[in-house]
Design a protein around this motif. Structure first.
Motif, PDB file in Angstrom:
ATOM      1  N   ARG A 192      -7.272  -8.838   1.344  1.00 11.62           N
ATOM      2  CA  ARG A 192      -8.780  -8.230   1.735  1.00 11.62           C
ATOM      3  C   ARG A 192      -8.182  -6.825   1.313  1.00 11.62           C
ATOM      4  O   ARG A 192      -8.850  -5.490   0.652  1.00 11.62           O
ATOM      5  N   TYR A 193      -7.593  -6.197   2.163  1.00 15.34           N
ATOM      6  CA  TYR A 193      -7.072  -4.541   2.558  1.00 15.34           C
ATOM      7  C   TYR A 193      -6.975  -4.334   0.827  1.00 15.34           C
ATOM      8  O   TYR A 193      -6.739  -3.058   0.535  1.00 15.34           O
ATOM      9  N   ILE A 194      -5.995  -5.419   0.066  1.00  6.90           N
ATOM     10  CA  ILE A 194      -5.510  -4.699  -0.748  1.00  6.90           C
ATOM     11  C   ILE A 194      -6.815  -4.046  -2.063  1.00  6.90           C
ATOM     12  O   ILE A 194      -6.440  -4.070  -2.697  1.00  6.90           O
TER      13      ILE A 194
ATOM     14  N   GLU B  96       6.497  -3.359   6.128  1.00  2.00           N
ATOM     15  CA  GLU B  96       6.736  -5.513   5.290  1.00  2.00           C
ATOM     16  C   GLU B  96       5.156  -5.808   3.877  1.00  2.00           C
ATOM     17  O   GLU B  96       5.578  -6.272   3.421  1.00  2.00           O
ATOM     18  N   GLU B  97       4.652  -4.846   4.056  1.00  2.00           N
ATOM     19  CA  GLU B  97       3.180  -4.885   3.570  1.00  2.00           C
ATOM     20  C   GLU B  97       3.449  -3.928   2.342  1.00  2.00           C
ATOM     21  O   GLU B  97       3.011  -3.574   1.455  1.00  2.00           O
ATOM     22  N   ALA B  98       4.041  -2.551   2.467  1.00  2.00           N
ATOM     23  CA  ALA B  98       4.278  -1.164   1.640  1.00  2.00           C
ATOM     24  C   ALA B  98       4.479  -1.742  -0.089  1.00  2.00           C
ATOM     25  O   ALA B  98       3.650  -0.933  -0.677  1.00  2.00           O
ATOM     26  N   ASP B  99       5.385  -2.816  -0.466  1.00  2.00           N
ATOM     27  CA  ASP B  99       5.691  -2.737  -1.893  1.00  2.00           C
ATOM     28  C   ASP B  99       3.761  -4.166  -2.087  1.00  2.00           C
ATOM     29  O   ASP B  99       3.937  -4.068  -3.435  1.00  2.00           O
ATOM     30  N   SER B 100       3.360  -4.669  -1.518  1.00  2.00           N
ATOM     31  CA  SER B 100       2.441  -5.113  -1.784  1.00  2.00           C
ATOM     32  C   SER B 100       1.406  -4.320  -2.246  1.00  2.00           C
ATOM     33  O   SER B 100       0.361  -5.120  -2.951  1.00  2.00           O
ATOM     34  N   LEU B 101       1.302  -2.530  -1.690  1.00  2.00           N
ATOM     35  CA  LEU B 101       0.033  -2.352  -1.985  1.00  2.00           C
ATOM     36  C   LEU B 101       0.023  -1.955  -3.245  1.00  2.00           C
ATOM     37  O   LEU B 101       0.910  -1.177  -3.585  1.00  2.00           O
TER      38      LEU B 101
ATOM     39  N   ALA C 188      -1.695  14.474   1.033  1.00  2.00           N
ATOM     40  CA  ALA C 188      -2.880  13.315   0.686  1.00  2.00           C
ATOM     41  C   ALA C 188      -4.010  13.988   1.022  1.00  2.00           C
ATOM     42  O   ALA C 188      -3.961  14.327   2.226  1.00  2.00           O
ATOM     43  N   ARG C 189      -4.334  13.520   0.522  1.00  2.00           N
ATOM     44  CA  ARG C 189      -6.197  13.877   1.005  1.00  2.00           C
ATOM     45  C   ARG C 189      -6.446  12.391   0.902  1.00  2.00           C
ATOM     46  O   ARG C 189      -7.884  13.174   1.973  1.00  2.00           O
ATOM     47  N   HIS C 190      -7.066  11.508   0.832  1.00  2.00           N
ATOM     48  CA  HIS C 190      -7.353  10.390   0.650  1.00  2.00           C
ATOM     49  C   HIS C 190      -6.698   9.285   1.447  1.00  2.00           C
ATOM     50  O   HIS C 190      -5.452   8.455   1.330  1.00  2.00           O
ATOM     51  N   VAL C 191      -6.612   8.833   2.982  1.00  2.00           N
ATOM     52  CA  VAL C 191      -4.906   7.994   3.450  1.00  2.00           C
ATOM     53  C   VAL C 191      -6.094   6.984   3.666  1.00  2.00           C
ATOM     54  O   VAL C 191      -6.757   7.017   5.304  1.00  2.00           O
ATOM     55  N   TYR C 192      -5.558   5.497   3.798  1.00  2.00           N
ATOM     56  CA  TYR C 192      -5.637   4.376   4.648  1.00  2.00           C
ATOM     57  C   TYR C 192      -4.850   3.766   5.586  1.00  2.00           C
ATOM     58  O   TYR C 192      -3.432   3.885   4.437  1.00  2.00           O
ATOM     59  N   VAL C 193      -5.110   3.187   6.505  1.00  2.00           N
ATOM     60  CA  VAL C 193      -4.250   2.322   7.334  1.00  2.00           C
ATOM     61  C   VAL C 193      -4.408   1.162   7.520  1.00  2.00           C
ATOM     62  O   VAL C 193      -5.875   1.053   8.608  1.00  2.00           O
ATOM     63  N   ARG C 194      -4.277   0.009   7.901  1.00  2.00           N
ATOM     64  CA  ARG C 194      -4.735  -1.038   8.264  1.00  2.00           C
ATOM     65  C   ARG C 194      -4.798  -1.479   9.519  1.00  2.00           C
ATOM     66  O   ARG C 194      -3.925  -0.671   9.976  1.00  2.00           O
ATOM     67  N   LYS C 195      -5.659  -1.885  10.404  1.00  2.00           N
ATOM     68  CA  LYS C 195      -5.559  -1.290  11.556  1.00  2.00           C
ATOM     69  C   LYS C 195      -4.167  -2.218  12.117  1.00  2.00           C
ATOM     70  O   LYS C 195      -4.337  -3.330  12.201  1.00  2.00           O
ATOM     71  N   PRO C 196      -3.352  -1.595  13.130  1.00  2.00           N
ATOM     72  CA  PRO C 196      -2.639  -2.158  14.214  1.00  2.00           C
ATOM     73  C   PRO C 196      -3.098  -2.669  14.921  1.00  2.00           C
ATOM     74  O   PRO C 196      -4.069  -2.847  15.680  1.00  2.00           O
ATOM     75  N   CYS C 197      -2.019  -3.929  15.193  1.00  2.00           N
ATOM     76  CA  CYS C 197      -2.338  -4.621  16.967  1.00  2.00           C
ATOM     77  C   CYS C 197      -2.200  -3.993  18.349  1.00  2.00           C
ATOM     78  O   CYS C 197      -1.530  -2.911  17.685  1.00  2.00           O
ATOM     79  N   ASP C 198      -4.112  -3.718  19.177  1.00  2.00           N
ATOM     80  CA  ASP C 198      -3.287  -3.087  19.884  1.00  2.00           C
ATOM     81  C   ASP C 198      -3.250  -3.297  21.522  1.00  2.00           C
ATOM     82  O   ASP C 198      -3.739  -2.610  22.317  1.00  2.00           O
TER      83      ASP C 198
END
Ligand code: TXA
Ligand code: MG
Length: 335
Positions: free
Chosen positions: A244-246, A266-271, A303-313
Motif C-alpha cells: 500500500r505504501y508503494i 531492504e525496501e529502497a529499491d522497490s520504492l 528535499a521538501r516533501h518526505v515520506y517514511v514508513r512507520k518503523p516498529c516501535d
C-alpha cells in the motif's frame, strides 16, 4: 582533531579556561563545558541558541563522582549506575549547589550520565571537573553523530572539536526520573524492558514521549516540548504495509515529482521515488544509528516533501519513533 594524548590535554585545558569543546560520546556528540563554571555554561546556551529553561546533562567519568553533583544517591540510583554505566542512561537525581545554576535551569534535580566513549571519559578525567554537555547541534537541528556534523553547525563558534569517529548508538541517552515510580522522560538505547529487568518493578513512560503536548502543558523533561531534530523538509510518517505504501508513493509522485522517501535499506529499491536509507527494517538499533545523519542528508539534497514508513516501535524502536515523530512535527497518516 584526532584524539591522541596531546588532543585530550588541549581539550582539558580549554575546558579549565571556561571554553567549550565538542566531544564524542557513544550516543551523539556533546558540546562540553565545566559544569561548575557559570561563565562557561552560559556559552553553551549562546553557541547552540538554546532556550535557557532547558537543563543540561552532567557527564562524569566514575560512578563515585555521582555524589559530587547529586545531593542524594539512593540505592536504586547506585544499582542502575552499576548496571548500565558506562552507557547511554541519564539518571535524574537531586542536585548539589556546586553546579552552575544554568545547568539545571531552575530545577531541583540534575541529569547525570557516565558515557561509554573512552575519549569522553579521558577528557572528563583530564579536565578534573564534571562536564555539562548537551548534544552539539544548533538548537532545533538533528543531534550530531560525527565530528563533521558538529563542524557544520558550530564552526567558528567553538575552539575545538575532538573527532572520536561515528557515534555507535546514534540517538541521545535514555533519561530516567527516579522521583516516585521510575519514569522514562526520553526513550533511548536502554529500553523500558532493560530497566524493568534490573529494577524488578514496572517503569513508566512519560506521556510526552508519544503525544504532542497541549498548549501550556509542562513536560517532566523540558527538552520534550521543543520542536527537535527537524530538517527543512516536511516529513510524514505513513502507517501502511509495503504494498500500500508503494501505491501511495506512486500517487504522491504524480502530485509532486520531488517527493523523497526515507527508507529501510531492504525496501529502497522497490520504492517508486528516490530513497535515502536509515537502517534495516528488522533492526531498530541500525535505524537509531543512521537516523540523524539521514535527516541531515535530506537538507543537503534539498528535499521538501518526505515520506517514511512507520518503523516498529518495540524496544529501541520506541526511541526511533520518538525522534521521528518530532522530526515529522507529529504528522502521521494511516492507510
Ligand atoms: O546522550 C545524551 O544524553 C547526549 C550526550 C551528549 O551525552 N546529551 C543530550 O543532551 O542529549 P541534551 O541537552 O541535548 O538533552 C538533555 C535532555 C533534555 O531533554 C532535557 O530537558 C533533559 O535531558 N534533562 C536534563 N536535565 C534534566 C532534569 N534535571 N530533569 C528532567 N529532564 C532533564
Ligand atoms: Mg539535544
Amino acid at each position: 582533531m584526532q584524539p591522541d594524548g596531546c588532543c585530550i590535554q588541549k581539550a582539558a585545558k580549554l575546558l579549565q579556561q571556561s571554553q567549550l569543546v565538542g566531544i564524542p560520546t557513544e550516543t551523539v556528540y556533546g558540546l562540553a563545558a565545566n559544569a561548575l563554571d557559570a561563565q562557561a555554561v552560559e556559552k553553551i546556551f549562546i553557541a547552540k541558541g538554546r532556550p535557557s529553561d532547558n537543563p543540561l546533562i552532567v557527564h562524569i567519568a566514575e560512578v563515585e563522582e555521582m555524589s559530587r553533583v547529586a545531593s542524594e544517591v539512593s540505592d536504586l540510583a547506585l544499582q542502575l549506575a552499576r548496571a548500565f554505566w558506562p552507557g547511554p542512561l541519564t539518571l535524574v537525581l537531586p542536585k548539589r549547589d556546586v553546579l552552575a545554576p544554568q545547568v539545571t535551569a531552575g530545577l531541583s534535580t540534575v541529569g547525570v550520565r557516565l558515557p561509554a566513549h573512552d575519549v569522553a571519559r579521558q577528557i572528563i578525567r583530564a579536565a578534573g571537573v564534571p562536564l555539562a554537555a548537551p548534544s552539539a547541534n544548533l538548537s532545533g537541528s538533528p543531534s550530531p553523530t560525527c565530528a563533521q556534523h558538529v563542524y557544520d553547525d558550530l564552526c567558528g563558534k567553538i575552539p575545538l572539536i575532538v573527532d572520536g569517529g561515528p557515534s555507535l548508538v546514534g540517538l541521545e541517552s535514555t533519561v530516567l526520573s527516579l522521583e516516585g515510580v521510575p519514569t522514562i522522560l526520553r526513550p533511548g538505547f536502554i529500553t523500558q524492558e532493560d530497566l524493568e529487568h534490573v529494577i524488578g518493578s514496572p517503569v513508566a513512560l512519560a506521556p510526552s514521549i508519544e503525544a504532542q503536548l497541549g498548549q501550556g502543558e509542562v513536560p517532566a523533561s523540558p527538552g520534550m516540548k521543543y520542536r527537535h531534530y527537524a530538517p527543512q523538509a516536511e516529513i510524514t510518517i505513513v502507517n501502511a504495509d509495503l504494498a500500500r505504501y508503494i501505491q501511495f508513493l506512486e500517487s504522491e509522485k504524480q502530485k509532486d515529482p520531488g517527493v523523497v522517501a526515507l527508507s529501510f535499506q531492504e525496501e529502497a529499491d522497490s520504492l517508486p521515488v528516490p530513497a535515502l536509507c536509515f537502517g534495516s527494517v528488522h533492526d531498530p538499533a541500525s535505524q537509531a544509528q543512521k537516523l540523524f545523519s539521514a535527516l541531515r542528508q535530506l537538507d543537503q539534497i534539498n528535499a521538501r516533501h518526505v515520506y517514511v514508513r512507520k518503523p516498529c516501535d518495540q524496544g529501541v524502536g520506541l526511541a526511533v519513533r520518538n525522534r521521528l515523530l518530532r522530526a515529522a512535527a507529529f504528522r502521521e497518516i494511516e492507510l
